[in-house]
Design a protein around this motif. Structure first.
Motif, PDB file in Angstrom:
ATOM      1  N   TYR A  57       0.636  -1.058  -0.183  1.00 58.33           N
ATOM      2  CA  TYR A  57      -0.069  -0.096  -0.071  1.00 58.33           C
ATOM      3  C   TYR A  57       1.041   1.277  -0.007  1.00 58.33           C
ATOM      4  CZ  TYR A  57      -3.694  -3.383   1.197  1.00 58.33           C
ATOM      5  OH  TYR A  57      -4.467  -4.580   1.219  1.00 58.33           O
ATOM      6  N   GLU A  58       0.354   2.353  -0.584  1.00 54.86           N
ATOM      7  CA  GLU A  58       1.006   3.511  -0.665  1.00 54.86           C
ATOM      8  C   GLU A  58       0.191   4.497   0.424  1.00 54.86           C
ATOM      9  OE1 GLU A  58       2.492   5.232  -4.541  1.00 54.86           O
ATOM     10  OE2 GLU A  58       1.176   6.992  -4.009  1.00 54.86           O
ATOM     11  N   PHE A  59       1.119   5.145   1.096  1.00 53.19           N
ATOM     12  CA  PHE A  59       0.539   6.216   2.179  1.00 53.19           C
ATOM     13  C   PHE A  59       1.598   7.247   2.508  1.00 53.19           C
ATOM     14  CE2 PHE A  59       1.670   2.395   4.351  1.00 53.19           C
ATOM     15  CZ  PHE A  59       2.645   2.878   5.234  1.00 53.19           C
ATOM     16  N   GLY A  60       1.214   8.312   3.215  1.00 53.53           N
ATOM     17  CA  GLY A  60       1.815   9.508   3.507  1.00 53.53           C
ATOM     18  C   GLY A  60       2.346   9.037   5.025  1.00 53.53           C
ATOM     19  N   VAL A  61       3.814   9.302   5.321  1.00 54.95           N
ATOM     20  CA  VAL A  61       4.159   9.044   6.845  1.00 54.95           C
ATOM     21  C   VAL A  61       3.670  10.278   7.704  1.00 54.95           C
ATOM     22  CG1 VAL A  61       6.343   8.909   7.993  1.00 54.95           C
ATOM     23  CG2 VAL A  61       6.015   7.816   5.920  1.00 54.95           C
ATOM     24  N   ALA A  74       7.968   4.106  10.686  1.00 55.50           N
ATOM     25  CA  ALA A  74       6.776   5.256  10.067  1.00 55.50           C
ATOM     26  C   ALA A  74       5.803   4.710  10.524  1.00 55.50           C
ATOM     27  CB  ALA A  74       7.229   5.442   8.595  1.00 55.50           C
ATOM     28  N   VAL A  75       4.807   5.772  10.848  1.00 54.82           N
ATOM     29  CA  VAL A  75       3.478   5.626  11.158  1.00 54.82           C
ATOM     30  C   VAL A  75       2.673   6.376  10.152  1.00 54.82           C
ATOM     31  CG1 VAL A  75       1.655   5.894  12.594  1.00 54.82           C
ATOM     32  CG2 VAL A  75       3.803   5.469  13.401  1.00 54.82           C
ATOM     33  N   GLY A  76       1.670   5.708   9.288  1.00 56.97           N
ATOM     34  CA  GLY A  76       0.692   6.169   8.257  1.00 56.97           C
ATOM     35  C   GLY A  76      -0.411   5.535   8.594  1.00 56.97           C
ATOM     36  N   LYS A  77      -1.555   6.106   7.497  1.00 56.27           N
ATOM     37  CA  LYS A  77      -2.946   5.711   7.407  1.00 56.27           C
ATOM     38  C   LYS A  77      -3.261   5.172   6.123  1.00 56.27           C
ATOM     39  CE  LYS A  77      -4.382   7.717  11.744  1.00 56.27           C
ATOM     40  NZ  LYS A  77      -5.407   8.474  12.363  1.00 56.27           N
ATOM     41  N   VAL A  78      -4.065   4.003   6.048  1.00 57.35           N
ATOM     42  CA  VAL A  78      -4.499   3.490   4.748  1.00 57.35           C
ATOM     43  C   VAL A  78      -6.146   3.584   5.174  1.00 57.35           C
ATOM     44  CG1 VAL A  78      -4.990   1.766   3.157  1.00 57.35           C
ATOM     45  CG2 VAL A  78      -2.586   2.177   3.942  1.00 57.35           C
ATOM     46  N   GLU A  79      -6.874   4.484   4.488  1.00 55.81           N
ATOM     47  CA  GLU A  79      -8.389   4.600   4.732  1.00 55.81           C
ATOM     48  C   GLU A  79      -8.556   4.707   6.241  1.00 55.81           C
ATOM     49  OE1 GLU A  79     -10.706   1.911   2.661  1.00 55.81           O
ATOM     50  OE2 GLU A  79      -9.235   1.744   1.091  1.00 55.81           O
ATOM     51  N   GLY A  80      -7.707   5.475   6.982  1.00 61.43           N
ATOM     52  CA  GLY A  80      -7.677   5.682   8.573  1.00 61.43           C
ATOM     53  C   GLY A  80      -7.398   4.619   9.462  1.00 61.43           C
ATOM     54  N   PHE A  81      -6.668   3.462   8.793  1.00 62.22           N
ATOM     55  CA  PHE A  81      -6.333   2.522   9.368  1.00 62.22           C
ATOM     56  C   PHE A  81      -4.846   2.648   9.601  1.00 62.22           C
ATOM     57  CE2 PHE A  81      -4.931  -1.840   9.658  1.00 62.22           C
ATOM     58  CZ  PHE A  81      -5.471  -2.573  10.421  1.00 62.22           C
ATOM     59  N   VAL A  82      -4.389   2.428  10.864  1.00 56.73           N
ATOM     60  CA  VAL A  82      -2.784   2.788  11.116  1.00 56.73           C
ATOM     61  C   VAL A  82      -1.936   1.510  10.821  1.00 56.73           C
ATOM     62  CG1 VAL A  82      -1.328   3.330  13.058  1.00 56.73           C
ATOM     63  CG2 VAL A  82      -3.664   4.251  13.101  1.00 56.73           C
ATOM     64  N   VAL A  83      -0.988   2.020  10.246  1.00 55.20           N
ATOM     65  CA  VAL A  83       0.215   1.076   9.242  1.00 55.20           C
ATOM     66  C   VAL A  83       1.557   1.636  10.097  1.00 55.20           C
ATOM     67  CG1 VAL A  83       1.187  -0.068   7.621  1.00 55.20           C
ATOM     68  CG2 VAL A  83      -1.275   0.509   7.555  1.00 55.20           C
ATOM     69  N   GLU A  93      10.979  11.226   6.444  1.00 52.83           N
ATOM     70  CA  GLU A  93      10.458  12.304   7.231  1.00 52.83           C
ATOM     71  C   GLU A  93       8.901  12.154   7.262  1.00 52.83           C
ATOM     72  OE1 GLU A  93      11.875  15.972   6.374  1.00 52.83           O
ATOM     73  OE2 GLU A  93      14.113  15.395   6.696  1.00 52.83           O
ATOM     74  N   PRO A  94       8.289  12.738   8.046  1.00 54.74           N
ATOM     75  CA  PRO A  94       6.823  12.950   7.901  1.00 54.74           C
ATOM     76  C   PRO A  94       6.372  13.690   6.858  1.00 54.74           C
ATOM     77  CG  PRO A  94       7.422  13.138  10.428  1.00 54.74           C
ATOM     78  CD  PRO A  94       8.969  13.189   9.574  1.00 54.74           C
ATOM     79  N   GLY A  95       5.325  13.300   6.204  1.00 50.48           N
ATOM     80  CA  GLY A  95       5.103  13.947   4.789  1.00 50.48           C
ATOM     81  C   GLY A  95       5.524  13.103   3.549  1.00 50.48           C
ATOM     82  N   SER A 111      -4.669  -2.125  13.820  1.00 54.39           N
ATOM     83  CA  SER A 111      -3.674  -1.483  13.202  1.00 54.39           C
ATOM     84  C   SER A 111      -2.744  -2.680  12.559  1.00 54.39           C
ATOM     85  CB  SER A 111      -2.574  -0.545  14.034  1.00 54.39           C
ATOM     86  OG  SER A 111      -2.104  -1.611  15.160  1.00 54.39           O
ATOM     87  N   ALA A 112      -1.749  -2.264  11.710  1.00 52.61           N
ATOM     88  CA  ALA A 112      -0.930  -3.385  11.166  1.00 52.61           C
ATOM     89  C   ALA A 112       0.402  -2.958  11.266  1.00 52.61           C
ATOM     90  CB  ALA A 112      -1.329  -3.383   9.659  1.00 52.61           C
ATOM     91  N   ASP A 113       1.398  -3.943  11.173  1.00 54.25           N
ATOM     92  CA  ASP A 113       3.026  -3.878  10.952  1.00 54.25           C
ATOM     93  C   ASP A 113       3.113  -4.145   9.392  1.00 54.25           C
ATOM     94  OD1 ASP A 113       3.495  -3.327  13.701  1.00 54.25           O
ATOM     95  OD2 ASP A 113       3.525  -5.469  14.143  1.00 54.25           O
ATOM     96  N   ALA A 114       3.952  -3.480   8.994  1.00 54.13           N
ATOM     97  CA  ALA A 114       4.457  -3.736   7.564  1.00 54.13           C
ATOM     98  C   ALA A 114       5.781  -3.329   7.571  1.00 54.13           C
ATOM     99  CB  ALA A 114       3.845  -2.558   6.568  1.00 54.13           C
ATOM    100  N   THR A 115       6.489  -3.762   6.318  1.00 57.55           N
ATOM    101  CA  THR A 115       7.966  -3.313   6.249  1.00 57.55           C
ATOM    102  C   THR A 115       8.034  -2.681   4.801  1.00 57.55           C
ATOM    103  OG1 THR A 115      10.000  -4.339   5.743  1.00 57.55           O
ATOM    104  CG2 THR A 115       8.126  -5.451   4.403  1.00 57.55           C
ATOM    105  N   PHE A 116       9.116  -1.859   4.882  1.00 57.95           N
ATOM    106  CA  PHE A 116       9.187  -0.469   3.860  1.00 57.95           C
ATOM    107  C   PHE A 116       9.503  -1.264   2.434  1.00 57.95           C
ATOM    108  CE2 PHE A 116      12.257   2.215   1.403  1.00 57.95           C
ATOM    109  CZ  PHE A 116      11.436   3.167   1.240  1.00 57.95           C
ATOM    110  N   VAL A 117       9.073  -0.708   1.404  1.00 60.48           N
ATOM    111  CA  VAL A 117       9.177  -1.259  -0.091  1.00 60.48           C
ATOM    112  C   VAL A 117       9.887  -0.257  -0.562  1.00 60.48           C
ATOM    113  CG1 VAL A 117       8.273  -2.258  -2.224  1.00 60.48           C
ATOM    114  CG2 VAL A 117       7.448  -2.868   0.049  1.00 60.48           C
ATOM    115  N   GLU A 118       9.476   1.032  -0.655  1.00 61.54           N
ATOM    116  CA  GLU A 118      10.009   2.038  -1.488  1.00 61.54           C
ATOM    117  C   GLU A 118       9.446   3.455  -1.527  1.00 61.54           C
ATOM    118  OE1 GLU A 118       9.949   1.426  -5.707  1.00 61.54           O
ATOM    119  OE2 GLU A 118       7.551   1.242  -5.402  1.00 61.54           O
ATOM    120  N   ARG A 119      10.110   4.478  -1.552  1.00 64.20           N
ATOM    121  CA  ARG A 119       9.537   5.611  -1.600  1.00 64.20           C
ATOM    122  C   ARG A 119       8.780   5.906  -2.759  1.00 64.20           C
ATOM    123  NH1 ARG A 119      12.689   9.652   1.761  1.00 64.20           N
ATOM    124  NH2 ARG A 119      14.354   8.708   2.768  1.00 64.20           N
TER     125      ARG A 119
END
Length: 120
Positions: A57-61, A74-83, A93-95, A111-119
Motif C-alpha cells: 500500500y502507498e500512504f503518507g508518513v 514510520a506511522v501512516g494510515k490507509v483509509e484511516g487504518f494505522v500502519v 520524514e513525516p510527509g 493496526s498493522a505492521d508492515a515493511t518498507f518497500v520504496e519511496r
C-alpha cells in the motif's frame, strides 16, 4: 491565635482554589480528545481492516516513532487504518509518501505492521 495577615489569607485562598480546580477536573472525567480517541479505537475494532496481509500500500508518513521492537518506525494510515512500517531508510520524514507491504495485524486488528518497500 490564627494569623490573619493579607499574605496568609491570600495563600490560603489560592490553595483552596487550586484544590477545587483539581477536584473539578477529576470529577469531570476524560478530556474530549481522550473520549474521541476511545470512540475511534472502538470503531476500528468493529470494522474489517482495509488492508490485507501480503499486499503493498502507498500512504503518507504522519510521524516517526519508536516501536516496541526498539527500532524507529514510520506511522501512516490507509483509509484511516494505522500502519506501522519497519526497516525504514535513513532520512525518511513525516510527509514523505512510501509503499509498504503489510506483514501482520495487532491482536485487536486495529493496526498493522508492515515493511518498507520504496519511496513513492
Amino acid at each position: 491565635m490564627i494569623p490573619t495577615s493579607p499574605l496568609v489569607v491570600g495563600i490560603a485562598v489560592a490553595v483552596a482554589l487550586l484544590a477545587l480546580f483539581v477536584l473539578a477536573r477529576r470529577l469531570r472525567g476524560p478530556s474530549s480528545e481522550a473520549r474521541e480517541s476511545k470512540r475511534a479505537h472502538e470503531a476500528a475494532q468493529e470494522r474489517e481492516p482495509p488492508v490485507e496481509i501480503g499486499e503493498t500500500y502507498e500512504f503518507g508518513v504522519t510521524e516517526l516513532t519508536d516501536h516496541h521492537s526498539g527500532d524507529e518506525v514510520a506511522v501512516g494510515k490507509v483509509e484511516g487504518f494505522v500502519v506501522f512500517t519497519e526497516e525504514i531508510p535513513s532520512g525518511l520524514e513525516p510527509g514523505d509518501v512510501i509503499r509498504a507491504k503489510v506483514l501482520s495485524f495487532n491482536e485487536g486488528r486495529t493496526s498493522a505492521d508492515a515493511t518498507f518497500v520504496e519511496r513513492a
